[in-house]
Write a protein that holds these residues in place. Structure first.
Motif, mmCIF file in Angstrom:
data_model
loop_
_atom_site.group_PDB
_atom_site.id
_atom_site.type_symbol
_atom_site.label_atom_id
_atom_site.label_comp_id
_atom_site.label_asym_id
_atom_site.label_seq_id
_atom_site.Cartn_x
_atom_site.Cartn_y
_atom_site.Cartn_z
ATOM 1 N N ARG A 93 -73.095 -65.558 115.924
ATOM 2 C CA ARG A 93 -73.312 -64.970 114.962
ATOM 3 C C ARG A 93 -73.605 -65.883 113.754
ATOM 4 O O ARG A 93 -72.917 -67.528 114.390
ATOM 5 C CB ARG A 93 -72.307 -63.927 113.693
ATOM 6 C CG ARG A 93 -70.869 -64.544 113.911
ATOM 7 C CD ARG A 93 -70.611 -63.497 113.004
ATOM 8 N NE ARG A 93 -69.540 -62.520 113.747
ATOM 9 C CZ ARG A 93 -69.575 -61.123 114.168
ATOM 10 N NH1 ARG A 93 -70.565 -60.400 113.361
ATOM 11 N NH2 ARG A 93 -68.956 -60.358 114.399
ATOM 12 N N THR A 146 -68.419 -62.532 119.177
ATOM 13 C CA THR A 146 -69.617 -62.070 119.739
ATOM 14 C C THR A 146 -70.800 -63.534 118.357
ATOM 15 O O THR A 146 -69.860 -64.135 117.105
ATOM 16 C CB THR A 146 -70.201 -61.474 118.080
ATOM 17 O OG1 THR A 146 -69.071 -60.181 119.183
ATOM 18 C CG2 THR A 146 -71.528 -61.393 117.706
ATOM 19 N N PRO A 156 -69.717 -58.650 109.884
ATOM 20 C CA PRO A 156 -70.370 -59.530 109.802
ATOM 21 C C PRO A 156 -70.784 -59.725 108.531
ATOM 22 O O PRO A 156 -72.244 -60.608 107.805
ATOM 23 C CB PRO A 156 -72.189 -57.649 109.529
ATOM 24 C CG PRO A 156 -71.124 -56.770 110.712
ATOM 25 C CD PRO A 156 -69.698 -57.457 110.312
#
Ligand SMILES: *Cc1c(COP(=O)(O)O)cnc(C)c1O
Length: 456
Positions: free
Chosen positions: A23, A21, A62
């Protein structure tokens, strides 16, 4: 077990998802706020394992700093090569105790091989003994304990038996730029941080050989340990081993090198000149979790005289089988231990000698590329970029600090700050296996953009 296997799969699915992912390199403030979901009271009643893993992924991922990615230039951390992460996954399933060969023949073979390969890659004496440990800080401590006991052993004093009270005083000599973990190890080993004799350094942070020669000429008073450094944390440069070590050993000193990341220069033929003579030392500390890009926590403490190391570290008991084979628990501080050598074995086998050299060289070339692009944009590089480090000033100390803050908030890349010879500097460390030229270009652009915004 079925449910357990599903949890394991879930964990790896989340891991793969995390790594694939895109990020921001630094977490957003909202994802940091969300961390409170992980930090409540200890629950009375448990939960489903898969739900725990989902929570970890949804809230934890995150809020990570993407240091295991191509645009993280903070500290000197390196990432983790996929093969090392894969090996770590398998090793975690094996859950072997690396203390003794009897506990795991597989771990024992891999650990011994990885240590031997690492010593080989670093071009250190092949007869040296290496032991994996938690980091270069611990490796420095192991090296200094071996050094302390050996120099006093030569003076007829048995430290493991009698302790330090009443022992001849050991002189410790380092440069003014010794790493804090080395001076911490001096303190932990009972040698006294305040007694250290400090030798001045040059503009690159390397020990001044003439100043060392002057100290040596006066003669060392009693047992002496000289601590040198491969890879200054700011400039990446190294002490002049070929000048200093022969002089130190001629006077009977034990020489230890803190080479956490910088000793890897030895593995890259084009950089090896920076650490020429390092092989003449008596002990070395070097990380695998930094520039070799192996998972935390992993470093190797290496001692040329393995018998000296064993004298300090051996711990026998009736219930522990002594097969005469190499046993990590008799070479380091830990008894039970993660079989750390497995990931390093996997990384070194996969890269090979040329792959290691290529990775080191590539990071150095990328640091130079960074420095050049920022110089072209009008910034000032504060030293000769010889390894993987670049220190950059954007004019005043205030402006440099502001640029660092702005870049960290921007999220394209992450760089740290430092003070170098009285000036505030952005500290750029290129040590990740994945970093490519395009990452440096994108990051340099982001830095220049942040600087431009602050100037206007
Ligand atoms: C990082 C570093 C250390 C400490 O290593 P850890 O693995 O963090 O314990 C010691 N010396 C130098 C020069 C370093 O860069």
């Amino acid at each position: 077990m079925d449910d357990g296997i599903n949890q394991l799969r879930r964990g790896y699915e989340h891991a793969v998802d995390y790594l694939t992912t895109e990020r921001s390199v630094s977490p957003s403030s909202s994802s940091l706020d969300a961390l409170s979901a992980l930090s409540g009271e200890f629950p009375d009643v448990g939960s489903e394992g898969s739900e725990t893993l989902d929570l970890l992924a949804s809230i934890g991922s995150p809020a990570t700093v993407r240091s295991n990615g191509p645009r993280y230039f903070g500290f000197v951390t390196g990432g983790a090569q996929p093969v090392a992460m894969g090996a770590a996954a398998l090793a975690s399933a094996w859950d072997q105790n690396g203390a003794l060969p009897a506990m795991s023949p597989a771990a024992s073979t891999l650990d011994e091989t990885a240590a031997r390969w690492m010593i080989d890659a670093l071009v250190l004496p092949p007869t040296s003994t290496g032991v994996f440990c938690g980091g270069a800080s611990e490796a420095n401590l192991i090296g200094l304990i071996a050094a302390r006991d050996a120099v006093l052993h030569r003076a007829g004093w048995d430290v493991p038996g009698h302790g330090l009270a009443g022992a001849p005083v050991i002189t410790v000599i380092t440069s003014a730029e010794a790493h804090v973990s080395a001076t911490k190890a001096v303190a932990l080993a009972g040698l006294g941080r305040d007694r250290i004799v400090t030798v001045p350094t040059d503009h690159q942070g390397a020990m001044d050989p003439a100043a060392f020669a002057a100290v040596a000429q006066e003669g060392f008073s009693g047992p002496t340990i000289v601590i040198l450094q491969a890879g200054n944390v700011n400039t990446g440069d190294s002490d002049p081993f070929a000048d200093v070590i022969p002089l130190a050993t001629e006077h009977g000193a034990w020489v230890h090198i803190d080479g956490a990341f910088g000793l890897w220069a030895a593995a890259a033929p084009e950089r090896a000149g920076l650490v020429a003579g390092a092989e003449l030392a008596d002990s070395w500390a070097v990380d695998a979790h930094k520039w070799l890009n192996v998972n935390y926590d992993s470093a190797l403490a290496i001692v040329a005289d393995g018998a000296a190391l064993a004298r300090s570290m051996r711990a026998d008991a009736a219930y522990l089988p002594d097969t005469g084979e190499r046993a990590p628990m008799h070479l380091g501080l830990q008894m039970s231990q993660r079989a750390r050598g497995i990931e390093t074995w996997a990384a070194l086998r996969t890269l090979g000698r040329t792959g290691v050299a290529e990775m080191i060289e590539r990071c150095c070339a990328l640091a130079a590329r960074f420095a050049e692009q920022l110089t072209v944009a009008g910034a000032e590089v504060l030293h000769d970029v010889v390894l993987n480090q670049a220190l950059v000033s954007f004019g005043t100390d205030e402006m440099t600090s502001a640029v660092i803050d702005a870049v960290q908030a921007d999220g394209t890349c992450w760089v740290g700050g430092t003070t170098w010879q009285g000036r505030r500097a952005m500290r750029i460390s290129v040590s990740g296996w994945e970093t490519a030229e395009s990452d440096v270009d994108l990051s340099a652009e982001a830095i220049v953009r942040c600087w431009g915004r602050l100037r206007s």
